[in-house]
Design a protein around this motif. Structure first.
Motif, PDB file in Angstrom:
ATOM      1  N   THR A 298       0.839  -1.189   0.000  1.00 22.73           N
ATOM      2  CA  THR A 298       0.000   0.000   0.000  1.00 22.73           C
ATOM      3  C   THR A 298       0.877   1.244   0.000  1.00 22.73           C
ATOM      4  N   VAL A 299       0.449   2.261  -0.749  1.00 26.70           N
ATOM      5  CA  VAL A 299       1.141   3.546  -0.762  1.00 26.70           C
ATOM      6  C   VAL A 299       0.108   4.623  -0.433  1.00 26.70           C
ATOM      7  N   VAL A 300       0.470   5.521   0.461  1.00 28.23           N
ATOM      8  CA  VAL A 300      -0.389   6.640   0.833  1.00 28.23           C
ATOM      9  C   VAL A 300       0.306   7.911   0.384  1.00 28.23           C
ATOM     10  N   LEU A 301      -0.364   8.713  -0.439  1.00 30.45           N
ATOM     11  CA  LEU A 301       0.175  10.004  -0.864  1.00 30.45           C
ATOM     12  C   LEU A 301      -0.500  11.105  -0.064  1.00 30.45           C
ATOM     13  N   VAL A 302       0.308  12.027   0.453  1.00 28.53           N
ATOM     14  CA  VAL A 302      -0.213  13.148   1.234  1.00 28.53           C
ATOM     15  C   VAL A 302       0.309  14.450   0.645  1.00 28.53           C
ATOM     16  N   GLY A 303      -0.163  15.576   1.152  1.00 25.38           N
ATOM     17  CA  GLY A 303       0.115  16.867   0.529  1.00 25.38           C
ATOM     18  C   GLY A 303       1.221  17.696   1.120  1.00 25.38           C
ATOM     19  N   GLY A 304       2.183  17.132   1.792  1.00 22.81           N
ATOM     20  CA  GLY A 304       3.283  17.925   2.323  1.00 22.81           C
ATOM     21  C   GLY A 304       4.177  17.094   3.218  1.00 22.81           C
ATOM     22  N   GLU A 305       5.368  17.615   3.492  1.00 17.44           N
ATOM     23  CA  GLU A 305       6.339  16.878   4.282  1.00 17.44           C
ATOM     24  C   GLU A 305       5.831  16.597   5.698  1.00 17.44           C
ATOM     25  N   HIS A 306       5.272  17.614   6.335  1.00 17.53           N
ATOM     26  CA  HIS A 306       4.785  17.395   7.702  1.00 17.53           C
ATOM     27  C   HIS A 306       3.601  16.431   7.710  1.00 17.53           C
ATOM     28  N   ASP A 307       2.732  16.538   6.709  1.00 19.41           N
ATOM     29  CA  ASP A 307       1.616  15.593   6.590  1.00 19.41           C
ATOM     30  C   ASP A 307       2.142  14.171   6.412  1.00 19.41           C
ATOM     31  N   GLN A 308       3.233  14.040   5.672  1.00 21.02           N
ATOM     32  CA  GLN A 308       3.833  12.720   5.470  1.00 21.02           C
ATOM     33  C   GLN A 308       4.308  12.148   6.798  1.00 21.02           C
ATOM     34  N   LEU A 309       4.998  12.958   7.592  1.00 23.04           N
ATOM     35  CA  LEU A 309       5.478  12.499   8.897  1.00 23.04           C
ATOM     36  C   LEU A 309       4.312  12.129   9.811  1.00 23.04           C
ATOM     37  N   ALA A 310       3.288  12.972   9.839  1.00 24.67           N
ATOM     38  CA  ALA A 310       2.128  12.727  10.700  1.00 24.67           C
ATOM     39  C   ALA A 310       1.384  11.460  10.275  1.00 24.67           C
ATOM     40  N   ALA A 311       1.187  11.278   8.978  1.00 23.29           N
ATOM     41  CA  ALA A 311       0.475  10.095   8.492  1.00 23.29           C
ATOM     42  C   ALA A 311       1.266   8.822   8.789  1.00 23.29           C
ATOM     43  N   TYR A 312       2.576   8.867   8.569  1.00 25.90           N
ATOM     44  CA  TYR A 312       3.399   7.687   8.859  1.00 25.90           C
ATOM     45  C   TYR A 312       3.340   7.362  10.354  1.00 25.90           C
ATOM     46  N   GLN A 313       3.449   8.379  11.203  1.00 21.38           N
ATOM     47  CA  GLN A 313       3.399   8.147  12.647  1.00 21.38           C
ATOM     48  C   GLN A 313       2.059   7.542  13.047  1.00 21.38           C
ATOM     49  N   MET A 314       0.968   8.084  12.504  1.00 16.32           N
ATOM     50  CA  MET A 314      -0.364   7.571  12.814  1.00 16.32           C
ATOM     51  C   MET A 314      -0.508   6.110  12.364  1.00 16.32           C
ATOM     52  N   LEU A 315      -0.077   5.817  11.144  1.00 15.57           N
ATOM     53  CA  LEU A 315      -0.214   4.450  10.625  1.00 15.57           C
ATOM     54  C   LEU A 315       0.713   3.483  11.354  1.00 15.57           C
ATOM     55  N   LYS A 316       1.896   3.934  11.682  1.00  9.04           N
ATOM     56  CA  LYS A 316       2.824   3.092  12.450  1.00  9.04           C
ATOM     57  C   LYS A 316       2.230   2.758  13.816  1.00  9.04           C
ATOM     58  N   ASP A 317       1.630   3.749  14.453  1.00  5.87           N
ATOM     59  CA  ASP A 317       1.034   3.529  15.776  1.00  5.87           C
ATOM     60  C   ASP A 317      -0.180   2.608  15.714  1.00  5.87           C
ATOM     61  N   SER A 318      -0.856   2.571  14.586  1.00  6.36           N
ATOM     62  CA  SER A 318      -2.088   1.777  14.497  1.00  6.36           C
ATOM     63  C   SER A 318      -1.873   0.379  13.903  1.00  6.36           C
ATOM     64  N   THR A 319      -0.666   0.084  13.400  1.00 11.57           N
ATOM     65  CA  THR A 319      -0.413  -1.249  12.844  1.00 11.57           C
ATOM     66  C   THR A 319       0.044  -2.186  13.945  1.00 11.57           C
ATOM     67  N   LYS A 320      -0.195  -3.452  13.706  1.00 18.78           N
ATOM     68  CA  LYS A 320       0.224  -4.461  14.671  1.00 18.78           C
ATOM     69  C   LYS A 320       1.742  -4.602  14.625  1.00 18.78           C
ATOM     70  N   ASP A 321       2.306  -5.114  15.692  1.00 15.05           N
ATOM     71  CA  ASP A 321       3.761  -5.197  15.827  1.00 15.05           C
ATOM     72  C   ASP A 321       4.435  -5.974  14.709  1.00 15.05           C
ATOM     73  N   ASN A 322       3.783  -6.958  14.155  1.00  9.06           N
ATOM     74  CA  ASN A 322       4.428  -7.786  13.136  1.00  9.06           C
ATOM     75  C   ASN A 322       4.158  -7.297  11.704  1.00  9.06           C
ATOM     76  N   PHE A 323       3.542  -6.136  11.550  1.00  9.77           N
ATOM     77  CA  PHE A 323       3.282  -5.573  10.226  1.00  9.77           C
ATOM     78  C   PHE A 323       3.964  -4.222  10.096  1.00  9.77           C
ATOM     79  N   GLU A 324       4.474  -3.966   8.918  1.00 11.35           N
ATOM     80  CA  GLU A 324       5.059  -2.656   8.631  1.00 11.35           C
ATOM     81  C   GLU A 324       3.944  -1.719   8.177  1.00 11.35           C
ATOM     82  N   PRO A 325       4.027  -0.443   8.558  1.00 12.08           N
ATOM     83  CA  PRO A 325       3.047   0.515   8.043  1.00 12.08           C
ATOM     84  C   PRO A 325       3.231   0.710   6.541  1.00 12.08           C
ATOM     85  N   PRO A 326       2.217   1.177   5.857  1.00 13.35           N
ATOM     86  CA  PRO A 326       2.353   1.388   4.409  1.00 13.35           C
ATOM     87  C   PRO A 326       3.344   2.496   4.112  1.00 13.35           C
TER      88      PRO A 326
END
Length: 127
Positions: free
Chosen positions: A93-121
């Motif tokens: 999966t690839v998630v496109l966002v509209g800016g550098e800070h949005d990219q960091l925030a989205a990655y942090q959110m997805l990382k926090d919500s994924t299970k330990d044995n899965f990588e975030p998109p």
């Protein structure tokens, strides 16, 4: 060599301060650096790395006081999407966002919500 532009990249180091809610582990993972006021440790500028073929080519600066952006060294439309150097092998999966800070925030959110044995998109920003 003629015709080759050289550019001195700034010597900045990661610091352990959260900036706009982004944890330092996320900023460090993507190579984001900070220019910090030595008197009160406030963030003056955020330096977002720019890559070409997954190699550092420059930085996009954000002045926190004026909210202006400017770039140093090789940046522009022929560069990789922000964050792409961390996802060289792609992903399901690839998630496109509209800016550098949005990219960091989205990655942090997805990382926090994924299970330990899965990588975030892969989360990328074209800006």
């Amino acid at each position: 060599m003629t015709g080759v532009q050289t550019c001195a990249l700034p010597i900045c180091f990661p610091v352990t301060i959260p900036c706009r809610g982004i944890r330092d582990e996320i900023s460090n993972f993507f190579g984001v650096r900070f220019d910090v006021d030595e008197t009160d440790a406030s963030v003056l500028k955020v330096l977002y790395p720019v890559t070409i073929d997954y190699k550092l080519s420059g930085y996009k600066y954000r002045n926190m006081a004026t909210k202006d952006f400017y770039s140093k060294c090789k940046t522009g439309s022929d560069c990789d999407l922000f964050g792409a150097f961390r996802f060289k092998n792609g992903g399901k999966t690839v998630v496109l966002v509209g800016g550098e800070h949005d990219q960091l925030a989205a990655y942090q959110m997805l990382k926090d919500s994924t299970k330990d044995n899965f990588e975030p998109p892969a989360v990328l920003s074209p800006i």
